[in-house]
Write a protein that holds these residues in place. Structure first.
Motif, PDB file in Angstrom:
ATOM      1  N   ARG A  85      45.367  17.429  29.047  1.00 33.99           N
ATOM      2  CA  ARG A  85      44.388  17.726  28.010  1.00 33.99           C
ATOM      3  C   ARG A  85      44.423  19.192  27.572  1.00 33.99           C
ATOM      4  NH1 ARG A  85      41.114  13.512  30.079  1.00 33.99           N
ATOM      5  NH2 ARG A  85      40.599  14.754  31.894  1.00 33.99           N
ATOM      6  N   ALA A  86      45.159  20.022  28.332  1.00 38.19           N
ATOM      7  CA  ALA A  86      45.180  21.452  28.008  1.00 38.19           C
ATOM      8  C   ALA A  86      45.901  21.685  26.685  1.00 38.19           C
ATOM      9  CB  ALA A  86      45.878  22.226  29.115  1.00 38.19           C
ATOM     10  N   PRO A  87      45.478  22.675  25.931  1.00 42.30           N
ATOM     11  CA  PRO A  87      46.096  22.914  24.620  1.00 42.30           C
ATOM     12  C   PRO A  87      47.401  23.699  24.715  1.00 42.30           C
ATOM     13  CG  PRO A  87      44.286  24.408  24.957  1.00 42.30           C
ATOM     14  CD  PRO A  87      44.343  23.535  26.180  1.00 42.30           C
ATOM     15  N   LEU A  88      47.977  23.796  25.902  1.00 41.41           N
ATOM     16  CA  LEU A  88      49.284  24.437  26.016  1.00 41.41           C
ATOM     17  C   LEU A  88      50.037  23.719  27.128  1.00 41.41           C
ATOM     18  CD1 LEU A  88      49.080  27.853  27.895  1.00 41.41           C
ATOM     19  CD2 LEU A  88      47.373  26.077  28.074  1.00 41.41           C
ATOM     20  N   PRO A  89      51.366  23.836  27.173  1.00 44.48           N
ATOM     21  CA  PRO A  89      52.098  23.137  28.215  1.00 44.48           C
ATOM     22  C   PRO A  89      51.723  23.674  29.590  1.00 44.48           C
ATOM     23  CG  PRO A  89      53.592  23.942  26.516  1.00 44.48           C
ATOM     24  CD  PRO A  89      52.265  24.572  26.260  1.00 44.48           C
ATOM     25  N   VAL A  90      51.394  22.750  30.491  1.00 42.58           N
ATOM     26  CA  VAL A  90      51.015  23.143  31.848  1.00 42.58           C
ATOM     27  C   VAL A  90      51.892  22.373  32.827  1.00 42.58           C
ATOM     28  CG1 VAL A  90      49.184  23.143  33.578  1.00 42.58           C
ATOM     29  CG2 VAL A  90      48.632  23.592  31.185  1.00 42.58           C
TER      30      VAL A  90
ATOM     31  N   ASN B  27      40.260  29.585  30.487  1.00 44.12           N
ATOM     32  CA  ASN B  27      40.431  31.000  30.174  1.00 44.12           C
ATOM     33  C   ASN B  27      41.792  31.279  29.548  1.00 44.12           C
ATOM     34  OD1 ASN B  27      37.921  31.713  31.029  1.00 44.12           O
ATOM     35  ND2 ASN B  27      38.573  32.294  33.097  1.00 44.12           N
ATOM     36  N   VAL B  28      42.817  30.621  30.083  1.00 46.01           N
ATOM     37  CA  VAL B  28      44.162  30.794  29.524  1.00 46.01           C
ATOM     38  C   VAL B  28      44.128  30.411  28.047  1.00 46.01           C
ATOM     39  CG1 VAL B  28      46.528  29.934  29.549  1.00 46.01           C
ATOM     40  CG2 VAL B  28      45.361  30.419  31.701  1.00 46.01           C
ATOM     41  N   ALA B  29      43.502  29.259  27.764  1.00 44.05           N
ATOM     42  CA  ALA B  29      43.453  28.778  26.385  1.00 44.05           C
ATOM     43  C   ALA B  29      42.683  29.745  25.494  1.00 44.05           C
ATOM     44  CB  ALA B  29      42.810  27.401  26.348  1.00 44.05           C
ATOM     45  N   LYS B  30      41.611  30.345  26.078  1.00 49.49           N
ATOM     46  CA  LYS B  30      40.749  31.196  25.247  1.00 49.49           C
ATOM     47  C   LYS B  30      41.337  32.586  25.028  1.00 49.49           C
ATOM     48  CE  LYS B  30      36.593  29.703  27.082  1.00 49.49           C
ATOM     49  NZ  LYS B  30      35.310  29.986  27.696  1.00 49.49           N
ATOM     50  N   TYR B  31      41.881  33.202  26.100  1.00 50.62           N
ATOM     51  CA  TYR B  31      42.190  34.635  25.998  1.00 50.62           C
ATOM     52  C   TYR B  31      43.662  35.008  26.154  1.00 50.62           C
ATOM     53  CZ  TYR B  31      37.237  34.490  27.254  1.00 50.62           C
ATOM     54  OH  TYR B  31      35.905  34.196  27.317  1.00 50.62           O
TER      55      TYR B  31
ATOM     56  N   ALA C 280      49.011  32.665  25.882  1.00 54.25           N
ATOM     57  CA  ALA C 280      50.185  32.315  26.684  1.00 54.25           C
ATOM     58  C   ALA C 280      50.959  31.181  26.023  1.00 54.25           C
ATOM     59  CB  ALA C 280      49.755  31.892  28.080  1.00 54.25           C
ATOM     60  N   SER C 281      52.265  31.093  26.345  1.00 53.91           N
ATOM     61  CA  SER C 281      53.052  29.987  25.805  1.00 53.91           C
ATOM     62  C   SER C 281      53.065  28.814  26.787  1.00 53.91           C
ATOM     63  CB  SER C 281      54.471  30.441  25.484  1.00 53.91           C
ATOM     64  OG  SER C 281      55.195  30.628  26.674  1.00 53.91           O
ATOM     65  N   HIS C 282      52.877  29.107  28.059  1.00 49.57           N
ATOM     66  CA  HIS C 282      52.705  27.998  28.996  1.00 49.57           C
ATOM     67  C   HIS C 282      52.066  28.504  30.282  1.00 49.57           C
ATOM     68  CE1 HIS C 282      56.548  29.680  30.320  1.00 49.57           C
ATOM     69  NE2 HIS C 282      56.202  29.247  31.509  1.00 49.57           N
ATOM     70  N   ALA C 283      51.635  27.548  31.095  1.00 46.89           N
ATOM     71  CA  ALA C 283      50.990  27.904  32.358  1.00 46.89           C
ATOM     72  C   ALA C 283      51.534  27.018  33.464  1.00 46.89           C
ATOM     73  CB  ALA C 283      49.473  27.722  32.245  1.00 46.89           C
ATOM     74  N   GLU C 284      51.320  27.483  34.691  1.00 48.91           N
ATOM     75  CA  GLU C 284      51.821  26.739  35.836  1.00 48.91           C
ATOM     76  C   GLU C 284      50.714  26.636  36.873  1.00 48.91           C
ATOM     77  OE1 GLU C 284      55.763  26.829  38.695  1.00 48.91           O
ATOM     78  OE2 GLU C 284      54.979  28.694  37.874  1.00 48.91           O
TER      79      GLU C 284
ATOM     80  N   VAL D 159      47.028  29.527  39.538  1.00 46.93           N
ATOM     81  CA  VAL D 159      47.256  29.218  38.132  1.00 46.93           C
ATOM     82  C   VAL D 159      47.868  30.455  37.498  1.00 46.93           C
ATOM     83  CG1 VAL D 159      46.230  28.491  35.961  1.00 46.93           C
ATOM     84  CG2 VAL D 159      45.277  27.672  38.111  1.00 46.93           C
ATOM     85  N   ARG D 160      49.083  30.322  36.983  1.00 44.20           N
ATOM     86  CA  ARG D 160      49.773  31.466  36.398  1.00 44.20           C
ATOM     87  C   ARG D 160      50.012  31.202  34.926  1.00 44.20           C
ATOM     88  NH1 ARG D 160      54.778  31.262  40.439  1.00 44.20           N
ATOM     89  NH2 ARG D 160      53.667  31.707  42.382  1.00 44.20           N
ATOM     90  N   ASP D 161      49.934  32.259  34.134  1.00 42.97           N
ATOM     91  CA  ASP D 161      50.341  32.097  32.743  1.00 42.97           C
ATOM     92  C   ASP D 161      51.245  33.251  32.358  1.00 42.97           C
ATOM     93  OD1 ASP D 161      48.968  34.329  31.427  1.00 42.97           O
ATOM     94  OD2 ASP D 161      47.120  33.297  32.006  1.00 42.97           O
ATOM     95  N   ASP D 162      51.868  33.139  31.199  1.00 46.21           N
ATOM     96  CA  ASP D 162      52.789  34.185  30.751  1.00 46.21           C
ATOM     97  C   ASP D 162      52.166  34.942  29.575  1.00 46.21           C
ATOM     98  OD1 ASP D 162      52.839  32.214  28.887  1.00 46.21           O
ATOM     99  OD2 ASP D 162      55.020  32.177  28.648  1.00 46.21           O
ATOM    100  N   GLY D 163      50.843  35.073  29.615  1.00 43.69           N
ATOM    101  CA  GLY D 163      50.135  35.663  28.474  1.00 43.69           C
ATOM    102  C   GLY D 163      50.009  37.173  28.547  1.00 43.69           C
ATOM    103  N   VAL D 164      48.973  37.696  27.890  1.00 42.43           N
ATOM    104  CA  VAL D 164      48.853  39.143  27.716  1.00 42.43           C
ATOM    105  C   VAL D 164      48.304  39.864  28.948  1.00 42.43           C
ATOM    106  CG1 VAL D 164      48.601  38.998  25.234  1.00 42.43           C
ATOM    107  CG2 VAL D 164      46.572  38.866  26.663  1.00 42.43           C
TER     108      VAL D 164
END
Lengths: 216, 593
Positions: free
Chosen positions: B485-490, B518-522, B525-529, B543-548
């Motif tokens: 359901r997440a708005p990015l690939p997880v 939080n990943v989705a909001k701030y 990121a292009s994906h999360a793990e 939970v890791r992301d490749d965001g800012v």
């Protein structure tokens, strides 16, 4: 069509029985818990069992487990599972090896009587019915290198309706286009996703579901 | 007792002092016994050997015992300069003159040593100026006198004599006597002043040396005053004798101090051990502190307990109530001694700075009290934990209350309103069904839509409270549903297939849910793990992301709520979010396997 209904809420069970009887089906048994369901299905051998997921004795997913048991022990009986929640994972479990005679719908869908009765008939005749919300989950999931991005909006719509288990004629009716146009879309979709063409609707569901599930 | 910090250089210096002392004593014996102008020879020899030898030896001992203090060296120098005085017993003109010149140097060194006790360092500019003046008096004074005064006829010749001038000699002599008297009175005053300013534990250390110093300089002052008042010679001899006797008693006083210290140390620690027995018997932290305060003669003493890292933060010291305390800084007049037990830090005894002169005593007391301190430390640790549990329970209650309010509001604004509208629509339809069946049908369809929306809202609400799939199937399927359901690939990795205790599953699920939200909001990121592992009796959720990156865990009630939820399970939450390099949220939840 001979039907067994398993639902622990008497009100809802009677309601479903009534609307199916009104549609000309025969309700041969009603069960209030999972064990009762298995016993009655094995005794009556109905065409279809309509099963609520959350039922006694544990009030968790007893209904779903009973439905899976019935797929093993009475493969000729179609199963339509109803639930307050639909989860993609449960859809994969239910369909497993084959989508023939399997349905998985949100409980709310009973309110749309005509379509619900339609789904019961389709599943009872060996077709499939997958809730639009599950399909939305499947299609809505974000992927890296999303292959679905290659589809046109209309093709995505067709893919979704295919996943729900609709036939080409039903899709054509829903989208108000000709059946011929639907066929063209289906061919195009299978080509773009590199899927082997499937003749029967329920095989199509399985192919699409496997494709989308595996790409998670 | 092994002298700490005795470097090879200092060891060599002490040995050299010993040689110098032996040479000085030998020279003194030769010089006095061969002297033609010294009498009574045996008395002078006995006095000089006693004073010179005792000061030199005691100084060596004191220096070896406290290599960091100059006091021992100064004490030795008093002895060695006393041996120099024996030069004046020589019949050689040059050595005799030299002996007279340096004759009073030992007094100056002694005053220096007394004022510097116990560190050997002078404390104030005033003290330094005073000691400087004393040195000048004891060197320049005799020199000036020698320039104009001829010795008595039976003495060797004064080689420094320029021109005899009896009048000038008398004046210089008077100035010297006056100066010496002032110096002696000044020394007494400074010593008394030091006593008054000393803390109680300091006084215990200072007492023997300070009082014998006061007595000696006092006697010296009396003798000088007597000479100026022209008292009869016999009385003057008595003052001189008393002065010499007291002078010789200073090393003795020092040794007495040490012996007393050792005795009192053994006694203190012995009594401490028995008091600790009583303290153990249930009179608690106050009596442990009191027992240590009595043993160390420091009423201001306090105890800080060590909280190792992990009990809610970095390692730190706390008081008995569990409140953080700062240890005194060097130079603040306060000091502390850390107590270890089985190689682990247990506590710090915070005490008067003067106790640093007796580290063995504080350490012995600390060692005797280590077990009791460890018990107190555990109590304090428990209090810290209780305080943290209380705070976290209050926050948890707050979170629950806020959550309930939110649910109530959502129900009120959503499903409840829709059901009211539904009932109203059905009511109108019922009225119209006879008159306008078509209109009634349309209303009923509308009602069905309302019902559908109400159901959807209830479903979302219920999922937010506790997702059914988590109860039914456990963590992995629930996290799969969340990921889909997440708005990015997880991507999910390593999530255990087996069921974990429900509270652990719940906490892990909501950590991932909040983190993904939080990943989705701030995060942009292009994906999360998402990784869930079981390590050392913990479920570790990452939970890791490749965001800012650059997420601040302190802000944001969501993460705070998670922390409270985790701390209720003794779990921990950590956020790594370097700017520009993604964010990792890591939760560790105790989970017996």
């Amino acid at each position: 069509m001979r039907v067994v209904i398993a639902e622990d809420s008497v009100l809802l069970r009677e309601g479903i029985a009534r609307l199916l009887q009104d549609a000309g089906h025969e309700v041969v048994g009603q069960a209030g818990d999972a064990e009762d369901l298995v016993r009655k299905v094995l005794a009556h051998r109905p065409d279809i069992a309509i099963v609520d997921v959350r039922m006694p004795p544990t009030n968790t997913d007893d209904g779903l487990r009973a439905a899976l048991e019935l797929r093993e022990r009475a493969p000729d009986v179609a199963v339509l599972v109803l639930s307050q929640y639909v989860e993609e994972g449960y859809a994969h479990e239910l369909i497993g090896g084959g989508a023939a005679g399997v349905g998985y719908l949100l409980k709310d869908r009973v309110a749309d009587v005509e379509r619900f009765v339609d789904s019961v008939a389709r599943v009872g005749e060996g077709g499939s019915a997958l809730d639009p919300e599950v399909v939305a989950q499947l299609l809505g999931r974000r992927r890296r290198d999303d292959p679905l991005e290659g589809l046109t909006p209309r093709e995505r719509e067709v893919l979704g309706l295919m996943a729900e288990g609709r036939s080409n004629s039903a899709i054509a009716e829903e989208l108000v286009v000709t059946e011929r146009a639907v066929e063209k879309h289906v061919t195009s979709i299978f080509g773009k996703l590199d899927l082997p063409p499937a003749a029967q609707d329920h095989r199509r569901v399985l192919a699409v579901l496997r494709y989308l599930g595996a790409r998670g | 007792m092994s002298p700490a910090g005795l470097t090879p250089a200092k060891r060599a210096a002490i040995t050299a002092i010993g040689f110098a002392g032996v040479l000085g004593a030998a020279w003194t014996i030769v010089a006095v016994l061969t002297s033609e102008h010294t009498s009574p020879k045996w008395l002078v020899l006995a006095l000089m050997l006693t004073i010179g030898g005792s000061f030199t030896a005691t100084g060596m001992y004191a220096w070896a015992r406290r290599p960091d203090s100059w006091f021992g060296l100064q004490l030795s120098l008093v002895g060695l300069t006393t041996f120099l005085t024996a030069l004046s017993a020589s019949d050689d003109d040059l050595l005799f003159t030299l002996g007279v010149l340096v004759g009073s140097l030992s007094s100056a060194v002694m005053i220096h040593a007394l004022l510097g006790f116990p560190t050997g360092r002078l404390r104030s500019r005033g003290e330094r100026a005073y000691v400087g003046a004393v040195y000048a008096l004891c060197t320049v004074g005799p020199l000036a006198l020698l320039l104009v005064t001829a010795p008595a006829p039976d003495l060797p010749r004064n080689v420094l004599l320029v021109e005899e001038n009896a009048r000038l000699g008398d004046v210089i002599d008077a100035i010297l006597r006056g100066g010496s008297l002032a110096a002696a009175i000044g020394a007494v005053a400074l010593l008394v002043l030091r006593w008054q300013r000393a803390t109680i534990p300091e006084r215990r250390l200072l007492a023997p040396v300070l009082w014998s110093g006061v007595a000696t300089t006092g006697a010296l002052a009396l003798s000088l005053a007597g000479q100026m008042l022209d008292l009869p010679g016999r009385l003057l001899n008595v003052f001189d004798f008393i002065g010499l006797f007291l002078f010789g008693s200073i090393p003795l006083a020092f040794v007495t101090g040490i012996v007393r210290q050792n005795l009192s140390r053994g006694h203190s620690v012995g009594r401490l051990v028995s008091r600790l027995g009583a303290a153990q018997a249930g009179r608690g932290a106050a009596s442990l502190r009191d027992a240590l305060a009595i043993a160390l003669h420091d009423r201001s003493l306090s105890i800080a307990y060590w909280m190792p890292a992990g009990t809610g933060g970095e390692g730190r010291y706390v008081d008995a109530a569990g409140q953080p305390v700062a240890l005194p800084r060097p130079g603040s007049g306060r000091s502390f001694t850390e107590v270890e037990r089985e190689g682990r830090k247990v506590a710090a005894i915070v005490h008067d700075g003067s106790l640093d002169e007796e580290p063995e005593l504080v350490q012995a007391a600390g060692a005797a009290a280590a077990l009791a301190l460890e018990n107190e430390r555990l109590d304090a640790e428990l209090r810290v934990q209780i305080a943290e549990v209380r705070a976290s329970r209050a926050r948890l209650l707050d979170v629950v209350t806020r959550e309930r309010r939110r649910i109530e509001r959502d129900l009120h604004d959503g499903a409840q309103q829709r059901l009211v509208a539904l009932a109203l629509t059905l009511g109108i339809a019922e009225q119209q069904v006879g008159a306008d069946p078509e209109q009634a049908k349309a209303l009923i369809r509308e009602a069905r839509d309302e019902a559908r929306l109400a159901l959807e809202e209830l479903r979302e609400l219920a999922r937010g409270i506790h997702p059914a799939i988590l109860t039914d199937r456990g963590l992995r399927p629930a996290l799969e549903a969340l990921a889909s359901r997440a708005p990015l690939p997880v991507a999910l990795a390593d999530v255990p297939e087996e069921r974990l205790p429900p509270p652990v599953e719940g906490a892990a699920y909501f950590v991932v849910a909040e983190a993904l939200a939080n990943v989705a909001k701030y995060a942009e990121a292009s994906h999360a793990e998402v990784i869930v592992q079981r390590l050392n009796g913990h479920a570790v959720v990452e939970v890791r992301d490749d965001g800012v990156g650059g997420a601040d865990p302190a802000s944001g009630s969501g993460l705070r709520g998670l922390e409270d939820r985790l701390s209720a399970l003794d779990g921990r939450l950590a956020v790594f979010s370097p700017s520009g390099r993604g964010t990792t949220i890591r939760a560790e939840i105790p989970c017996a396997s």
